[in-house]
Design an enzyme around this catalytic site. Sequence first.
Site, PDB file in Angstrom:
ATOM      1  CB  SER A   1      -2.107   2.817  -3.753  1.00 49.88           C
ATOM      2  OG  SER A   1      -2.660   4.060  -3.372  1.00 49.88           O
ATOM      3  CB  ALA A   2      -7.520   3.442  -2.526  1.00 45.77           C
TER       4      ALA A   2
ATOM      5  CB  THR B   1       0.433  10.721   1.876  1.00 47.98           C
ATOM      6  OG1 THR B   1       0.403   9.307   1.788  1.00 47.98           O
ATOM      7  CG2 THR B   1       1.479  11.285   0.951  1.00 47.98           C
TER       8      THR B   1
ATOM      9  CE  LYS C   1      -5.836  -0.853  -0.854  1.00 46.68           C
ATOM     10  NZ  LYS C   1      -4.639  -0.181  -0.312  1.00 46.68           N
TER      11      LYS C   1
ATOM     12  CD  GLU D   1      -3.527  -1.695   3.043  1.00 36.97           C
ATOM     13  OE1 GLU D   1      -3.570  -0.851   3.938  1.00 36.97           O
ATOM     14  OE2 GLU D   1      -3.899  -1.454   1.898  1.00 36.97           O
ATOM     15  CG  ASP D   2      -1.637   2.609   6.462  1.00 39.97           C
ATOM     16  OD1 ASP D   2      -2.012   2.213   5.333  1.00 39.97           O
ATOM     17  OD2 ASP D   2      -1.895   3.745   6.895  1.00 39.97           O
TER      18      ASP D   2
ATOM     19  CE  LYS E   1      -4.425   6.504   9.052  1.00 38.50           C
ATOM     20  NZ  LYS E   1      -3.582   6.084  10.192  1.00 38.50           N
TER      21      LYS E   1
ATOM     22  CG  ASP F   1      -1.666   1.222   1.450  1.00 38.78           C
ATOM     23  OD1 ASP F   1      -2.346   1.637   0.499  1.00 38.78           O
ATOM     24  OD2 ASP F   1      -1.604   1.810   2.551  1.00 38.78           O
ATOM     25  CG  LEU F   2       1.619   5.716  -1.911  1.00 40.93           C
ATOM     26  CD1 LEU F   2       3.106   5.522  -2.140  1.00 40.93           C
ATOM     27  CD2 LEU F   2       1.001   6.511  -3.067  1.00 40.93           C
ATOM     28  CG  ASP F   3      -1.781   7.483   0.472  1.00 36.45           C
ATOM     29  OD1 ASP F   3      -0.876   8.280   0.173  1.00 36.45           O
ATOM     30  OD2 ASP F   3      -2.789   7.298  -0.241  1.00 36.45           O
TER      31      ASP F   3
HETATM   32  C1  BG6 Z   1      -5.674   5.735   0.089  1.00 38.52           C
HETATM   33  C2  BG6 Z   1      -5.723   6.548   1.357  1.00 38.52           C
HETATM   34  O1  BG6 Z   1      -4.392   5.239  -0.085  1.00 38.52           O
HETATM   35  O2  BG6 Z   1      -6.039   6.530  -1.039  1.00 38.52           O
HETATM   36  C3  BG6 Z   1      -7.074   7.217   1.508  1.00 38.52           C
HETATM   37  O3  BG6 Z   1      -5.468   5.717   2.457  1.00 38.52           O
HETATM   38  C4  BG6 Z   1      -7.387   8.027   0.255  1.00 38.52           C
HETATM   39  O4  BG6 Z   1      -7.067   8.038   2.646  1.00 38.52           O
HETATM   40  C5  BG6 Z   1      -7.332   7.117  -0.967  1.00 38.52           C
HETATM   41  O5  BG6 Z   1      -8.683   8.620   0.342  1.00 38.52           O
HETATM   42  C6  BG6 Z   1      -7.639   7.846  -2.268  1.00 38.52           C
HETATM   43  O6  BG6 Z   1      -6.613   8.766  -2.505  1.00 38.52           O
HETATM   44  P1  BG6 Z   1      -6.656   9.896  -3.602  1.00 38.52           P
HETATM   45  O7  BG6 Z   1      -5.240  10.393  -3.620  1.00 38.52           O
HETATM   46  O8  BG6 Z   1      -7.053   9.274  -4.903  1.00 38.52           O
HETATM   47  O9  BG6 Z   1      -7.644  10.909  -3.155  1.00 38.52           O
HETATM   48 MG    MG Z   2      -2.617   3.190   3.603  1.00 41.13          MG
END
Ligand code: BG6
Ligand code: MG
Length: 214
Positions: free
Chosen positions: A112-113, A15, A143, A167-168, A43, A7-9
């Site tokens: 990542s989402a 972030t 997710k 994953e966090d 998240k 996962d990224l964030d």
């Molecule tokens: C996820 C984050 O990685 O991405 C969420 O944990 C975030 O908090 C989601 O809403 C979507 O991100 P973005 O950058 O497309 O708004």
């Molecule tokens: Mg995350």
Amino acid sequence: MKACIFDLDGVLVDTAKYHFIAWQRLANNLQVDFTEHDNEQLKGLSRDASLDYILKKGKISASSSEKEVWKEQKNNWYLELVNTMQENEVLPNCKELLSDLKSNGIKIGLGSASKNAALILTRVNIKHYFDVIIDGTVTSISKPNPEVFLLGAKVLDLQPNECIVFEDAINGVIAAKAGGFKTIGIGEKEVLTEADLVFPDLSSLNFEMLNRIV
Ligand code: BG6
Ligand code: MG
């Protein structure tokens, strides 16, 4: 272990704090209270699902054009913060771990989402480590659905049980487990209850120990 899907964030970059600031700003503008607890629930969720959570909390019904405006507003505030990010804003041991995995022949994926994932990977200069990037621009289901990780494994031509997901977010851990992946939670054991193993961050991880414990 043939691949690691990150996962990224909140796993590779910090972030989550920027998402929190931007969502809180939007929620407060809409007269909705937005706490750390709310942020934890968001998240891993997509932008659409996150806005729906806030609107539901505030009992606000909105047209799809209003929703578009609010999502864009939040994203603009988020990008203002992201655009100040420096290369050193990767979380501790991130680059060392990616490099160690790569030199040991482990494939590296992103799950990542976020629709901003490629931008962030470029900003902190880690995009070149990834064999596959699955992000919010190619997924259709948020997710805790496992779609994002299953797509990653499919592109890598691997079975889920050959990949470890990092994953966090509780939603992300549930997604990975539902997809049949070995799952390492990054954060607190009390929050990431469904993960196979939990570490506070990436700092103690390397190829040799991952290979031994999974
Ligand atoms: C996820 C984050 O990685 O991405 C969420 O944990 C975030 O908090 C989601 O809403 C979507 O991100 P973005 O950058 O497309 O708004
Ligand atoms: Mg995350």
